[in-house]
Design a protein around this motif. Structure first.
Motif, short mmCIF file in Angstrom:
data_model
loop_
_atom_site.label_atom_id
_atom_site.label_comp_id
_atom_site.label_asym_id
_atom_site.label_seq_id
_atom_site.Cartn_x
_atom_site.Cartn_y
_atom_site.Cartn_z
N ILE A 4 17.06 -2.18 4.85
CA ILE A 4 16.82 -1.82 3.44
C ILE A 4 15.40 -2.22 3.03
O ILE A 4 14.70 -1.47 2.35
CB ILE A 4 17.88 -2.45 2.51
CG1 ILE A 4 19.27 -1.86 2.85
CG2 ILE A 4 17.54 -2.20 1.03
CD1 ILE A 4 20.42 -2.50 2.08
N LEU A 5 14.95 -3.39 3.49
CA LEU A 5 13.57 -3.80 3.17
C LEU A 5 12.56 -2.82 3.77
O LEU A 5 11.55 -2.48 3.15
CB LEU A 5 13.30 -5.22 3.67
CG LEU A 5 13.96 -6.34 2.85
CD1 LEU A 5 13.72 -7.69 3.50
CD2 LEU A 5 13.42 -6.36 1.41
N ASP A 6 12.84 -2.36 4.99
CA ASP A 6 11.96 -1.36 5.62
C ASP A 6 11.88 -0.09 4.77
O ASP A 6 10.83 0.55 4.69
CB ASP A 6 12.46 -1.01 7.02
CG ASP A 6 11.92 -1.96 8.09
OD1 ASP A 6 11.03 -2.77 7.76
OD2 ASP A 6 12.37 -1.88 9.24
N LEU A 7 13.01 0.29 4.18
CA LEU A 7 13.01 1.50 3.32
C LEU A 7 12.27 1.24 2.02
O LEU A 7 11.38 1.99 1.64
CB LEU A 7 14.44 1.94 3.01
CG LEU A 7 15.33 2.39 4.16
CD1 LEU A 7 16.71 2.80 3.62
CD2 LEU A 7 14.72 3.55 4.94
N THR A 8 12.64 0.15 1.34
CA THR A 8 12.10 -0.05 -0.01
C THR A 8 10.60 -0.36 0.03
O THR A 8 9.86 0.08 -0.84
CB THR A 8 12.85 -1.16 -0.78
OG1 THR A 8 12.86 -2.34 0.01
CG2 THR A 8 14.28 -0.74 -1.07
#
Ligand SMILES: Cc1cc2nc3c(=O)[nH]c(=O)nc-3n(C[C@H](O)[C@H](O)[C@H](O)COP(=O)(O)O)c2cc1C
Length: 386
Positions: free
Chosen positions: A317-321
């Motif tokens: 999720i951090l990679d996406l956001t």
């Protein structure tokens, strides 16, 4: 030697020894560091290559030069995989004028202590031109695609755009593979955060008559340029490239995995155009990130883990956001044995993401998938098919 056009020569190298590109990306088919020379009344060389390929690159260059000396070294990008050999080049060709912009020379001083180019330095501004004789070059700045000093160069004679890292991909040039898959993984891994800046430079490029794109990685693109430009437009505007659903899950004991697989089955039964599914702990994270951006709909399924979420899901999720994930629909599946809270944590992580549509249905499992969860999964599948 490889000709790009009558006067433009490919002098790059293939790297099959690299374990991780930029310290994190696996490159199963290696990597190419591209470099080019325009042979005209004046000779221009575009970018150097990685530090491990000095001899091979200088030999490629020597062969093309055929006894002549380069007049200009154009530095489009200061990342070491392209700039590492600037000093080695200047040792062999000390009379060459190095071309860059204000930021390029600042970076150069930081990488190469004591470098003094004296009068062998040509600082260019956006839109400046350089006349090689037959070939007229124009510098098109591309800040943050994906470093601040990046500039493209347009050759209006052969209608070639030298595009720095844009339109690049993972993979050496002596291996045949599909362009889009490794270009998408490269784009979202490395440039993904800077969609706005890519959009800005695509607008500048739209005003140019481009017949060939010469990137610093991956193949020279000569045909069907609309296809590549179209993909870059979709990627940089965070649009939907492929209709379908990407289900990304993690699972400790297999129950969340079962729910994710059941959802995939239901979607397939209902005729979903494409269902992609990945175990975030076992598959290449960069591949998962590209799929996260590729499809219009994403389902995240994870376990509650110490009142938080499973580490691989958090990482994903951090990679996406941090890459400005936006404009997509997200559905959630959570699991927990005593106080499931993964859905709340996951949703909270997208708080700053723009234009996210959440499904009404969230699947909440206590330890193992039960009848009520099967009904929730059915409802989620129906919603995703709308
Ligand atoms: C290290 C660890 C920490 C956990 N922490 C929590 C927790 O804080 N709250 C909770 O409800 N369940 C917690 N669980 C239980 C798991 O969330 C639950 O058993 C799991 O979601 C079952 O799904 P799975 O079969 O897909 O792994 C934890 C499990 C492990 C292994």
């Amino acid at each position: 030697m490889n000709n790009v056009t009558n006067d433009i020569f490919y002098i790059g190298v293939n790297d099959h020894d690299l374990d991780l590109f930029e310290g994190q990306y696996i490159v199963p088919n290696g990597m190419a560091y591209n470099s080019y020379a325009i042979m005209d009344e004046k000779i221009a060389v575009f970018d150097t290559v990685d530090a491990n390929f000095t001899d091979q690159w200088l030999a490629n260059l020597r062969e093309v030069l055929d006894g002549r000396k380069p007049d200009y070294l154009i530095v489009q990008h200061m990342e070491p995989d392209h700039s590492a050999n600037i000093l080695n080049f200047l040792k062999e060709y000390p009379d060459t004028v190095v071309v860059g912009n204000n930021k390029t020379f600042g970076f150069m001083a930081n990488f190469f202590e004591g470098l003094d180019l004296g009068d062998k330095k040509l600082e260019v501004k956006e839109g400046d031109t350089l006349d090689l004789g037959k070939h007229k070059l124009t510098f098109v700045f591309a800040p943050m695609v994906h470093w601040p000093e990046v500039m493209f160069t347009y050759d209006s004679t052969d209608k070639v755009l030298f595009s720095a890292d844009a339109f690049g991909k993972f993979g050496a040039l002596d291996v045949e593979e599909d362009w889009a898959c490794e270009a998408r993984r490269y784009y979202f891994g490395i440039v993904g955060k800077y969609g706005m800046q890519v959009q800005a430079v695509l607008k500048k490029a739209a005003a140019l008559d481009i017949q060939t794109i010469c990137p610093l990685h991956g193949p020279v693109l000569k045909e069907d340029l609309g296809y590549y430009l179209g993909l870059y437009n979709t990627w940089s505007s965070y649009g939907v490239e492929s209709e379908g659903v990407f289900i990304a899950y993690t699972s400790v004991y297999g129950n969340t995995k079962k729910a994710a697989e059941l959802l995939a089955e239901k979607l397939t039964e209902k005729g979903c155009p494409k269902v992609a599914i990945a175990d975030l702990a076992r598959e290449d994270m960069a591949e998962c990130v590209e799929d996260g951006f590729r499809y219009g709909k994403l389902v995240l399924a994870t376990t509650t883990y110490n009142a938080d979420i499973f580490p691989f899901m958090k990482h994903f999720i951090l990679d996406l956001t941090e890459r400005n994930y936006q404009n997509k629909t997200i559905g959630l599946i959570e699991n927990g044995s005593w106080a499931p809270m993964a859905a709340k944590v996951m949703k909270g992580m997208f708080e700053k993401s723009k234009n996210i549509t959440w499904t009404d249905t969230t699947v909440s499992i206590k330890s193992a998938v039960k009848a009520e969860n099967i009904a929730q999964i059915e409802a989620l599948a129906d919603e995703l098919m709308k």
